[in-house]
Enzyme design. Structure first.
Site, PDB file in Angstrom:
ATOM      1  N   GLY A  15      31.512 -20.665   5.300  1.00  0.00           N
ATOM      2  CA  GLY A  15      30.793 -20.390   6.539  1.00  0.00           C
ATOM      3  C   GLY A  15      31.131 -21.406   7.615  1.00  0.00           C
ATOM      4  O   GLY A  15      31.293 -22.592   7.332  1.00  0.00           O
ATOM      5  N   VAL A  27      40.442 -35.414  12.586  1.00  0.00           N
ATOM      6  CA  VAL A  27      41.505 -35.439  11.572  1.00  0.00           C
ATOM      7  C   VAL A  27      42.870 -35.510  12.252  1.00  0.00           C
ATOM      8  O   VAL A  27      43.725 -36.333  11.893  1.00  0.00           O
ATOM      9  CB  VAL A  27      41.416 -34.193  10.661  1.00  0.00           C
ATOM     10  CG1 VAL A  27      42.669 -34.074   9.785  1.00  0.00           C
ATOM     11  CG2 VAL A  27      40.166 -34.258   9.782  1.00  0.00           C
ATOM     12  N   ARG A  76      36.713 -16.064   3.438  1.00  0.00           N
ATOM     13  CA  ARG A  76      36.448 -16.181   2.001  1.00  0.00           C
ATOM     14  C   ARG A  76      37.727 -15.829   1.250  1.00  0.00           C
ATOM     15  O   ARG A  76      38.518 -15.012   1.707  1.00  0.00           O
ATOM     16  CB  ARG A  76      35.336 -15.235   1.572  1.00  0.00           C
ATOM     17  CG  ARG A  76      34.071 -15.315   2.436  1.00  0.00           C
ATOM     18  CD  ARG A  76      33.266 -16.563   2.212  1.00  0.00           C
ATOM     19  NE  ARG A  76      32.045 -16.572   3.020  1.00  0.00           N
ATOM     20  CZ  ARG A  76      31.182 -17.570   3.054  1.00  0.00           C
ATOM     21  NH1 ARG A  76      31.400 -18.661   2.333  1.00  0.00           N
ATOM     22  NH2 ARG A  76      30.091 -17.508   3.796  1.00  0.00           N
ATOM     23  N   ASP A 107      30.303 -26.351  -0.969  1.00  0.00           N
ATOM     24  CA  ASP A 107      30.613 -26.629  -2.369  1.00  0.00           C
ATOM     25  C   ASP A 107      31.692 -25.712  -2.931  1.00  0.00           C
ATOM     26  O   ASP A 107      32.532 -26.145  -3.731  1.00  0.00           O
ATOM     27  CB  ASP A 107      29.349 -26.553  -3.232  1.00  0.00           C
ATOM     28  CG  ASP A 107      28.550 -25.269  -3.021  1.00  0.00           C
ATOM     29  OD1 ASP A 107      29.009 -24.389  -2.264  1.00  0.00           O
ATOM     30  OD2 ASP A 107      27.468 -25.150  -3.615  1.00  0.00           O
ATOM     31  N   THR A 129      28.553 -27.480   6.432  1.00  0.00           N
ATOM     32  CA  THR A 129      27.681 -26.339   6.148  1.00  0.00           C
ATOM     33  C   THR A 129      26.337 -26.578   6.799  1.00  0.00           C
ATOM     34  O   THR A 129      25.799 -27.685   6.740  1.00  0.00           O
ATOM     35  CB  THR A 129      27.489 -26.116   4.642  1.00  0.00           C
ATOM     36  OG1 THR A 129      26.437 -25.157   4.430  1.00  0.00           O
ATOM     37  CG2 THR A 129      27.132 -27.393   3.910  1.00  0.00           C
ATOM     38  N   ASP A 131      23.658 -25.485   5.722  1.00  0.00           N
ATOM     39  CA  ASP A 131      22.613 -25.355   4.707  1.00  0.00           C
ATOM     40  C   ASP A 131      22.104 -26.693   4.170  1.00  0.00           C
ATOM     41  O   ASP A 131      21.050 -26.731   3.539  1.00  0.00           O
ATOM     42  CB  ASP A 131      23.134 -24.526   3.524  1.00  0.00           C
ATOM     43  CG  ASP A 131      23.612 -23.149   3.939  1.00  0.00           C
ATOM     44  OD1 ASP A 131      23.061 -22.615   4.916  1.00  0.00           O
ATOM     45  OD2 ASP A 131      24.553 -22.628   3.309  1.00  0.00           O
ATOM     46  N   ASP A 133      23.030 -28.315   1.653  1.00  0.00           N
ATOM     47  CA  ASP A 133      22.786 -28.121   0.226  1.00  0.00           C
ATOM     48  C   ASP A 133      23.808 -28.820  -0.668  1.00  0.00           C
ATOM     49  O   ASP A 133      23.951 -28.464  -1.840  1.00  0.00           O
ATOM     50  CB  ASP A 133      22.746 -26.625  -0.096  1.00  0.00           C
ATOM     51  CG  ASP A 133      24.041 -25.900   0.263  1.00  0.00           C
ATOM     52  OD1 ASP A 133      24.917 -26.500   0.913  1.00  0.00           O
ATOM     53  OD2 ASP A 133      24.180 -24.718  -0.114  1.00  0.00           O
ATOM     54  N   ARG A 175      20.965 -19.929   2.881  1.00  0.00           N
ATOM     55  CA  ARG A 175      21.302 -19.381   1.551  1.00  0.00           C
ATOM     56  C   ARG A 175      20.139 -19.659   0.589  1.00  0.00           C
ATOM     57  O   ARG A 175      19.013 -19.331   0.882  1.00  0.00           O
ATOM     58  CB  ARG A 175      22.621 -19.952   1.033  1.00  0.00           C
ATOM     59  CG  ARG A 175      23.839 -19.517   1.810  1.00  0.00           C
ATOM     60  CD  ARG A 175      25.114 -19.809   1.042  1.00  0.00           C
ATOM     61  NE  ARG A 175      25.242 -21.216   0.689  1.00  0.00           N
ATOM     62  CZ  ARG A 175      26.188 -21.690  -0.114  1.00  0.00           C
ATOM     63  NH1 ARG A 175      27.092 -20.868  -0.645  1.00  0.00           N
ATOM     64  NH2 ARG A 175      26.249 -22.982  -0.384  1.00  0.00           N
ATOM     65  N   HIS A 220      -2.501 -17.165  16.971  1.00  0.00           N
ATOM     66  CA  HIS A 220      -1.206 -16.788  16.401  1.00  0.00           C
ATOM     67  C   HIS A 220      -1.118 -17.362  14.989  1.00  0.00           C
ATOM     68  O   HIS A 220      -1.965 -18.170  14.588  1.00  0.00           O
ATOM     69  CB  HIS A 220      -0.048 -17.347  17.246  1.00  0.00           C
ATOM     70  CG  HIS A 220      -0.023 -18.839  17.269  1.00  0.00           C
ATOM     71  ND1 HIS A 220      -0.515 -19.569  18.306  1.00  0.00           N
ATOM     72  CD2 HIS A 220       0.418 -19.743  16.341  1.00  0.00           C
ATOM     73  CE1 HIS A 220      -0.379 -20.864  18.046  1.00  0.00           C
ATOM     74  NE2 HIS A 220       0.175 -20.992  16.856  1.00  0.00           N
ATOM     75  N   HIS A 254      22.886 -15.276  12.458  1.00  0.00           N
ATOM     76  CA  HIS A 254      24.069 -16.099  12.684  1.00  0.00           C
ATOM     77  C   HIS A 254      24.059 -16.883  13.983  1.00  0.00           C
ATOM     78  O   HIS A 254      24.967 -17.693  14.215  1.00  0.00           O
ATOM     79  CB  HIS A 254      25.327 -15.223  12.595  1.00  0.00           C
ATOM     80  CG  HIS A 254      25.646 -14.822  11.182  1.00  0.00           C
ATOM     81  ND1 HIS A 254      25.057 -13.741  10.582  1.00  0.00           N
ATOM     82  CD2 HIS A 254      26.464 -15.374  10.261  1.00  0.00           C
ATOM     83  CE1 HIS A 254      25.516 -13.631   9.341  1.00  0.00           C
ATOM     84  NE2 HIS A 254      26.370 -14.606   9.116  1.00  0.00           N
ATOM     85  N   ARG A 257      24.554 -20.481  13.396  1.00  0.00           N
ATOM     86  CA  ARG A 257      25.860 -21.035  13.041  1.00  0.00           C
ATOM     87  C   ARG A 257      26.753 -21.235  14.267  1.00  0.00           C
ATOM     88  O   ARG A 257      27.879 -21.725  14.137  1.00  0.00           O
ATOM     89  CB  ARG A 257      26.566 -20.109  12.043  1.00  0.00           C
ATOM     90  CG  ARG A 257      25.861 -20.033  10.699  1.00  0.00           C
ATOM     91  CD  ARG A 257      26.798 -20.238   9.536  1.00  0.00           C
ATOM     92  NE  ARG A 257      27.891 -19.301   9.492  1.00  0.00           N
ATOM     93  CZ  ARG A 257      28.077 -18.390   8.554  1.00  0.00           C
ATOM     94  NH1 ARG A 257      27.178 -18.238   7.597  1.00  0.00           N
ATOM     95  NH2 ARG A 257      29.129 -17.612   8.567  1.00  0.00           N
TER      96      ARG A 257
END
Length: 335
Positions: A15, A27, A76, A107, A129, A131, A133, A175, A220, A254, A257
């Site tokens: 992603g 880099v 992917r 990962d 990422t 996430d 994670d 995720r 609310h 999305h 992202r």
């Protein structure tokens, strides 16, 4: 000991995440400053197998630091799980004189880097990422921007939710991890936060919380729902039926992202990208750059992938305490 590196390639995999371009830029420019040639690989491991490889110079990465996404694009590549394709990718690297590779991703991308390292290609991973994670690091490229994007969106939904006296379920990405949801729960003052690591699917507790809040005059009710739980639309229908209160689901998707990266994502991504090049120039391979306890460090990829990450239990508790006025903490034990 890894062999000397003369040509460094960089790819982004999995992603996309805001800040990846800042890392690519670092880099390229750090490698050139160290006298190395640089190659860009488009579309991740799929592009490597298709030999979508081109030279990069300082001009290639001009004016990209503020852009979201990744100029190298991403894809992917399920084939890369097979040894045949790992060997093919290593041969392509050798054919193109690539002896060092920086992999920016999550990962799954690092497992690919691990396999390439086993085939003799010097590899360094950089965590990219939204996430958050990856267990070995306290920071991943894109998380800060994603959580700020989600936070701002939830603030806006709260405004209209208050105007219409609604309950709003707002689904954020991540995720199977609940970090974006947890951070937004605290940052947005959400009344309920549903985390995949902890949620027990007891909707009646949420229903009772909403009804109690309405009795106290709340206009609310904000529920932040993590992607790993999902089903926000059907949940909204059930809650509306149970409470009689208009309930709407908003899936942010999305948008989290994309967008221009925050200062933190630009600075940390740049630092990690430069460090990845330095590690390759030091003769290191099969390593993962990380930010741990305030320092930029590196881990063996095998060790990093074996680590398990859990939510901070104290942050989980204060999320409950600050969002639910009826929530009672147990007394603090004194020594």
């Amino acid at each position: 000991m890894a062999t000397e590196v003369n040509t460094i390639a960089v790819l982004t995999s999995g992603g996309d995440a805001p800040g990846m371009n800042a890392c690519i830029r670092a880099v390229v420019r750090q490698a050139i400053a160290r006298g190395k040639k640089v190659m860009g690989i488009r579309r991740g491991y799929a592009g490597l197998l298709n030999e979508e490889i081109e030279p990069m110079d300082t001009h290639s990465v001009s004016d990209i630091i503020s852009r979201g996404g990744t100029i190298l694009q991403t894809a992917r590549c399920l084939e890369f799980k097979e040894l045949e394709y790992q060997k093919q990718a290593a041969e392509i690297c050798r054919k193109k004189n690539i002896d060092g590779l920086v992999v920016i991703g999550g990962d799954g991308s690092f497992k690919g880097a691990q396999k390439l390292s086993a085939q003799g290609i010097n590899t360094i991973g950089v965590p990219g990422t939204i996430d958050l994670d990856i267990a070995c690091t306290d920071y991943t490229i894109g998380f800060d921007t994603a959580v700020n994007t989600a936070m701002e969106a939830i603030d806006k939904v709260r405004d209209t939710s208050t105007s219409h006296e609604r309950c709003s379920i707002i689904e954020v990405m991540g995720r199977g991890a609940g970090y974006i949801a947890l951070w937004c729960g605290i940052a947005n003052g959400a009344e309920d936060v549903l985390l995949p690591e902890l949620y027990d699917y007891d909707e009646q507790t949420i229903v009772n919380h909403i009804i109690d809040g309405r009795r106290r005059g709340k206009q609310h009710h904000i529920i932040v729902n993590a992607e790993g739980i999902g089903h926000s639309a059907s949940m909204a229908k059930r809650i509306e039926a149970a409470t009689g209160i208009e309930t709407r689901a908003t899936i942010l998707g999305h948008m989290q992202r994309g967008g221009s990266p925050t200062a933190k994502d630009r600075v940390y991504a740049s630092t990690m990208g430069a460090m990845a090049v330095d590690l390759l120039c030091e003769g290191k391979s099969d390593r993962l750059v990380a930010h741990k306890h305030g320092d930029f460090v590196d881990f063996d990829i095998d060790e990093a992938l074996a680590m398990q990450k859990t939510l901070d239990p104290y942050q989980v508790e204060i999320c409950k305490t600050l969002g639910n006025s009826d929530y009672k903490l147990p007394p603090i034990k004194k020594d």
